[in-house]
Design an enzyme around this catalytic site. Structure first.
Site, short mmCIF file in Angstrom:
data_model
loop_
_atom_site.label_atom_id
_atom_site.label_comp_id
_atom_site.label_asym_id
_atom_site.label_seq_id
_atom_site.Cartn_x
_atom_site.Cartn_y
_atom_site.Cartn_z
N MET A 95 -32.42 -56.46 26.14
CA MET A 95 -31.43 -55.92 25.60
C MET A 95 -30.03 -57.30 24.69
O MET A 95 -29.13 -57.14 25.28
CB MET A 95 -31.06 -55.94 27.09
CG MET A 95 -31.28 -54.94 28.47
SD MET A 95 -31.23 -53.16 27.52
CE MET A 95 -29.74 -52.77 27.82
N ILE A 97 -29.49 -58.34 20.96
CA ILE A 97 -29.74 -57.89 19.73
C ILE A 97 -30.56 -59.31 18.48
O ILE A 97 -30.28 -59.99 18.65
CB ILE A 97 -28.08 -57.31 18.28
CG1 ILE A 97 -28.36 -55.95 19.16
CG2 ILE A 97 -28.77 -57.24 17.44
CD1 ILE A 97 -26.49 -54.89 19.43
N LEU A 98 -31.71 -58.51 17.72
CA LEU A 98 -32.54 -59.76 16.70
C LEU A 98 -31.03 -60.08 15.52
O LEU A 98 -30.67 -58.75 15.22
CB LEU A 98 -33.47 -59.51 16.41
CG LEU A 98 -34.67 -59.61 17.54
CD1 LEU A 98 -35.46 -59.15 16.94
CD2 LEU A 98 -34.49 -60.83 18.15
N ASN A 112 -39.13 -50.98 18.04
CA ASN A 112 -38.62 -50.96 19.42
C ASN A 112 -38.74 -49.43 19.38
O ASN A 112 -38.83 -48.92 19.11
CB ASN A 112 -37.10 -51.68 18.88
CG ASN A 112 -36.04 -50.88 19.87
OD1 ASN A 112 -36.13 -51.25 20.65
ND2 ASN A 112 -34.78 -50.46 19.67
N HIS A 114 -36.46 -46.46 21.49
CA HIS A 114 -34.78 -46.21 22.37
C HIS A 114 -34.67 -44.85 23.07
O HIS A 114 -35.48 -44.11 22.06
CB HIS A 114 -33.70 -45.94 20.62
CG HIS A 114 -32.43 -45.81 20.95
ND1 HIS A 114 -32.22 -46.84 21.61
CD2 HIS A 114 -32.18 -44.98 20.80
CE1 HIS A 114 -30.89 -46.25 21.39
NE2 HIS A 114 -30.60 -45.08 21.36
N GLU A 147 -31.21 -54.80 9.84
CA GLU A 147 -30.28 -55.21 10.09
C GLU A 147 -29.52 -54.33 11.14
O GLU A 147 -28.64 -54.82 11.92
CB GLU A 147 -29.90 -55.42 9.04
CG GLU A 147 -30.47 -56.21 7.90
CD GLU A 147 -31.23 -55.20 7.18
OE1 GLU A 147 -30.92 -53.77 6.50
OE2 GLU A 147 -32.13 -55.73 7.32
N ASP A 150 -30.41 -50.12 16.29
CA ASP A 150 -31.55 -48.29 15.96
C ASP A 150 -31.77 -47.47 14.35
O ASP A 150 -31.53 -45.99 14.96
CB ASP A 150 -30.32 -47.76 17.47
CG ASP A 150 -30.68 -48.56 18.94
OD1 ASP A 150 -31.69 -49.33 18.86
OD2 ASP A 150 -29.90 -48.27 19.31
C1 GRF Z 1 -36.48 -47.82 28.13
O1 GRF Z 1 -35.76 -46.72 28.09
C2 GRF Z 1 -36.42 -48.57 26.30
O2 GRF Z 1 -35.99 -46.79 25.64
C3 GRF Z 1 -34.53 -49.06 26.78
O3 GRF Z 1 -34.92 -49.43 27.80
C4 GRF Z 1 -35.44 -49.14 28.81
C5 GRF Z 1 -37.37 -50.10 28.57
O4 GRF Z 1 -37.02 -49.95 30.25
N1 GRF Z 1 -34.46 -49.73 25.02
P1 GRF Z 1 -38.44 -50.73 30.50
O5 GRF Z 1 -38.06 -51.52 30.80
O6 GRF Z 1 -40.03 -50.42 29.32
O7 GRF Z 1 -39.69 -49.63 31.70
#
Ligand code: GRF
Length: 195
Positions: A95, A97-98, A112, A114, A147, A150
């Site tokens: 959670m 942002i790099l 990543n 998403h 950069e 998503d």
């Molecule tokens: C997933 O829905 C992913 O797409 C989002 O964060 C959630 C992570 O779920 N970036 P988990 O920790 O892998 O169960």
């Protein structure tokens, strides 16, 4: 681009902040005989992330990084990644942002996942927004990190139908199941490809 180049396995670091179901699915994948990856390390910004338990159970080293000072946190991360000879990184529910500092060092080496059909519905609360907009489909996407949030090159994407009776919760469960399936597939595709 990541290539095996004669190596048996590529060293991967997974970044998590919470539940860790995607971490679990990548761990399972790494245990398959023909898997091209070894999970060397898990990094988390959350001491209480449930996902840490998957690392513990599988004897994978995990490191907590205090993110109070982002700059210092990232400097630490870079040192750790280098020390562990990490070939590529998987963000799995991370959670934070790099910054460009890390992204440039690991250019095209950070994946990543998403929970939407990118480029649609970038950012947070994707399920809530697709339902509000009465979309017929949503899905999930594994992509390279650049950069812009998503926005990197898409590696793999899968559609999920939204039913009238779906709620934010039911939809997130459905999509998560698919996420857990496609992340390993995306890694397979990414390794030794020209992405
Ligand atoms: C997933 O829905 C992913 O797409 C989002 O964060 C959630 C992570 O779920 N970036 P988990 O920790 O892998 O169960």
């Amino acid at each position: 681009m990541v290539k095996l180049n004669g190596k048996k396995k590529l060293n991967v670091c997974i970044f998590i902040s919470g539940r860790g179901t995607n971490l679990k699915s990548i761990i399972d994948f790494s245990k398959e005989k023909e898997s091209p990856i070894k999970i060397d390390l898990v990094i988390t910004n959350n001491k209480n992330a449930k996902g840490i338990n998957f690392a513990k159970k599988n004897n994978i080293k995990y490191i907590y990084i205090n993110y109070k000072n982002v700059d210092k946190a990232e400097d630490k991360i870079i040192i750790i990644l280098k020390k562990h000879n990490i070939d590529f990184i998987c963000l799995a529910g991370f959670m934070k942002i790099l910054s460009n500092k890390i992204i440039n060092i690991y250019k095209n080496k950070i994946l990543n996942i998403h929970p939407s059909l990118l480029p649609r519905y970038k950012g947070l609360n994707t399920h809530k927004r697709v339902i509000k907009n009465k979309e017929k489909f949503t899905g999930c996407t594994v992509h390279l990190v650049n950069e812009k949030l998503d926005s990197g090159k898409i590696i793999l994407q899968k559609k999920v139908r939204i039913l009238k009776k779906d709620s934010e919760i039911s939809l997130s469960k459905k999509v998560l199941k698919i996420e857990n399936k496609i992340y390993p597939k995306a890694i397979k595709k990414f390794v030794n490809s020209n992405l």
